[in-house]
Design a protein around this motif. Structure first.
Motif, PDB file in Angstrom:
ATOM      1  N   ARG A  43       0.704  -1.424   0.198  1.00 49.05           N
ATOM      2  CA  ARG A  43       0.211   0.035   0.093  1.00 49.05           C
ATOM      3  C   ARG A  43       0.869   1.307   0.171  1.00 49.05           C
ATOM      4  NH1 ARG A  43      -5.791  -0.326  -0.138  1.00 49.05           N
ATOM      5  NH2 ARG A  43      -6.463  -1.993   0.752  1.00 49.05           N
ATOM      6  N   PRO A  44       0.436   2.409  -0.596  1.00 44.83           N
ATOM      7  CA  PRO A  44       0.955   3.646  -0.514  1.00 44.83           C
ATOM      8  C   PRO A  44       0.875   4.243   0.685  1.00 44.83           C
ATOM      9  CG  PRO A  44      -0.936   3.824  -1.785  1.00 44.83           C
ATOM     10  CD  PRO A  44      -0.687   2.293  -1.481  1.00 44.83           C
ATOM     11  N   LEU A  45       1.946   5.291   1.425  1.00 43.15           N
ATOM     12  CA  LEU A  45       2.104   5.818   2.583  1.00 43.15           C
ATOM     13  C   LEU A  45       0.907   6.642   2.681  1.00 43.15           C
ATOM     14  CD1 LEU A  45       5.809   6.903   3.291  1.00 43.15           C
ATOM     15  CD2 LEU A  45       4.256   4.861   4.252  1.00 43.15           C
ATOM     16  N   GLU A  46       0.463   7.203   1.645  1.00 42.61           N
ATOM     17  CA  GLU A  46      -0.908   8.198   1.652  1.00 42.61           C
ATOM     18  C   GLU A  46      -1.994   7.337   2.356  1.00 42.61           C
ATOM     19  OE1 GLU A  46      -3.209  11.584   1.376  1.00 42.61           O
ATOM     20  OE2 GLU A  46      -0.928  11.324   0.692  1.00 42.61           O
ATOM     21  N   TRP A  47      -2.378   6.222   1.792  1.00 43.23           N
ATOM     22  CA  TRP A  47      -3.613   5.402   2.186  1.00 43.23           C
ATOM     23  C   TRP A  47      -3.137   4.775   3.444  1.00 43.23           C
ATOM     24  CZ3 TRP A  47      -4.042   0.480   3.985  1.00 43.23           C
ATOM     25  CH2 TRP A  47      -5.524  -0.063   3.982  1.00 43.23           C
ATOM     26  N   ILE A  48      -2.033   4.361   3.930  1.00 44.19           N
ATOM     27  CA  ILE A  48      -1.718   3.900   5.227  1.00 44.19           C
ATOM     28  C   ILE A  48      -1.946   4.802   6.540  1.00 44.19           C
ATOM     29  CG2 ILE A  48       0.359   3.186   6.595  1.00 44.19           C
ATOM     30  CD1 ILE A  48       1.309   1.757   3.987  1.00 44.19           C
ATOM     31  N   TRP A  49      -1.190   6.116   6.036  1.00 38.35           N
ATOM     32  CA  TRP A  49      -1.727   7.313   7.001  1.00 38.35           C
ATOM     33  C   TRP A  49      -2.931   7.681   7.218  1.00 38.35           C
ATOM     34  CZ3 TRP A  49       1.170   9.234  10.678  1.00 38.35           C
ATOM     35  CH2 TRP A  49       0.695  10.589  11.284  1.00 38.35           C
ATOM     36  N   ARG A  50      -3.586   7.895   6.252  1.00 40.49           N
ATOM     37  CA  ARG A  50      -5.102   8.438   6.221  1.00 40.49           C
ATOM     38  C   ARG A  50      -6.320   7.275   6.331  1.00 40.49           C
ATOM     39  NH1 ARG A  50      -4.355  13.550   5.412  1.00 40.49           N
ATOM     40  NH2 ARG A  50      -2.811  14.424   4.230  1.00 40.49           N
TER      41      ARG A  50
END
Length: 368
Positions: free
Chosen positions: A274-281
């Motif tokens: 998964r990309p960090l953007e999805w992981i974080w949000r």
């Protein structure tokens, strides 16, 4: 719920380390070198972190100098607009290696030291001649003109040497000394009975810190990370769960804090998937304890709920078996008696059990 971007990234590049410190907060099940992210993976992590809003990264481990591709990782972070700080034991740092890292974009170095006395430092670190390597590394960093911080994890075996530790830092020309009382996760939790100091040691050390702060005001920054087993106050761990920082483990697992892999049912995501953007949000792991809505009583009605965020989830789990409980470090917590029992039985003449050295060869489990 609006989620602000993170500003900090802890990049745990490897769990490999030449030292065997019993206070290490790495998990007791260390990630093997064969499972580590490749160079291109870390390039992608840094690019995505910069796009997400990260402005500062600690390049840590284990010992990050064991990564031969460290200059490439530093360069990737620098290209993403991220300030890079190397967190290192100093072992393996020579002038050529440091110059390469500086050319790649390294901005600062944080050097770990176990004690001001060479013999004591090497006993705690579990490696001979490591103190001389640290001293050489400090001199190289100063010659390179980089900001230099000294990081010392404090515990029963070195708290009484606090004055000498600060004097050592001054002699090495540091800009900052971080005096971090041991936090009981990973190997430190496993070795808690060995590491836990007695109250008198902490009181003397705290007094020494205040004296040094008066003497060094405006010259050297002196940071005191509170011993939460003794103070009766829960710390706002990592500035709040999923609030300001994220950790990428050597195998690409992404965590709200370095110790969160121990929590049951968290199912942390991985940058390989998964990309960090999805992981974080969006990820359930990062939203599990974000904000205050998840809190039980007494946190739910506490005026400090948006200050300490219920304390540390990993500590709550380690002490109670339930990560959603109020952190027992807080004097208002229903389980505060658990930390009181630990500290009450720790006296200056208490026998110290032998520590379990940090090692790939050992896989013992911490006791609650």
């Amino acid at each position: 719920m609006t989620v602000d971007p993170p500003w900090a990234l802890l990049a745990e590049l490897t769990h490999g380390c030449p030292l065997r410190c019993a206070y290490c907060s790495n998990p007791v099940e260390l990630v093997r070198r064969s499972s580590e992210l490749e160079t291109e993976d870390w390039r992608q992590v840094m690019a995505q972190a910069g796009e997400l809003g990260v402005i500062h990264t600690h390049l840590s481990g284990g010992e990050p100098l064991l990564r031969r591709d460290l200059p490439e990782i530093v360069a990737a972070a620098d290209a993403a607009g991220i300030y890079t700080q190397l967190v290192t034991s100093g072992i393996g740092l020579d002038a050529e290696r440091l110059n390469t890292l500086v050319r790649a974009g390294l901005r600062a170095v944080q050097l770990s030291v176990q004690h001001a006395d060479a013999r004591a430092s090497e006993r705690i670190a579990g490696r001979r001649r490591s103190f001389a390597a640290k001293e050489r590394a400090a001199a190289l960093v100063r010659e390179a003109g980089l900001p230099l911080g000294l990081n010392v994890v404090l515990h029963r075996d070195n708290l009484d040497a606090l004055d000498a530790i600060v004097e050592l830092g001054l002699g090495w020309g540091v800009d900052r000394v971080e005096l971090a009382n041991a936090q009981f996760y990973g190997w430190a939790l496993l070795n808690r009975d060995h590491l836990l100091p007695e109250r008198g040691q902490l009181e003397r050390a705290r007094d020494a810190v205040e004296r040094w702060r008066e003497r060094l005001a405006g010259r050297v920054e002196l940071v005191w990370v509170v011993p939460d087993y003794f103070d009766g106050t829960a710390k706002p761990c990592m500035g709040g769960w999923g609030a300001v920082s994220l950790t990428v483990a050597p195998d690409g697992t992404v965590l709200p804090c370095p110790a969160a892999a121990s929590l049951p049912g968290l199912d942390p995501p991985n940058v390989r998937d998964r990309p960090l953007e999805w992981i974080w949000r969006e990820s359930p792991a990062f939203n599990a304890y974000r904000g205050t809505a998840w809190m039980p009583d007494p946190c739910r009605g506490c005026e400090l709920r948006a200050v300490d965020f219920g304390g540390c989830r990993c500590q709550a789990y380690a002490l109670t078996g339930d990560p959603a409980r109020t952190d027992p470090a807080c004097h208002r917590a229903p389980d505060h008696h658990l930390v009181q029992e630990f500290t009450a039985r720790r006296t200056s003449d208490a026998a110290q059990p032998l520590p379990v050295p940090r090692s790939y060869r050992s896989s013992p489990q911490p006791s609650p």
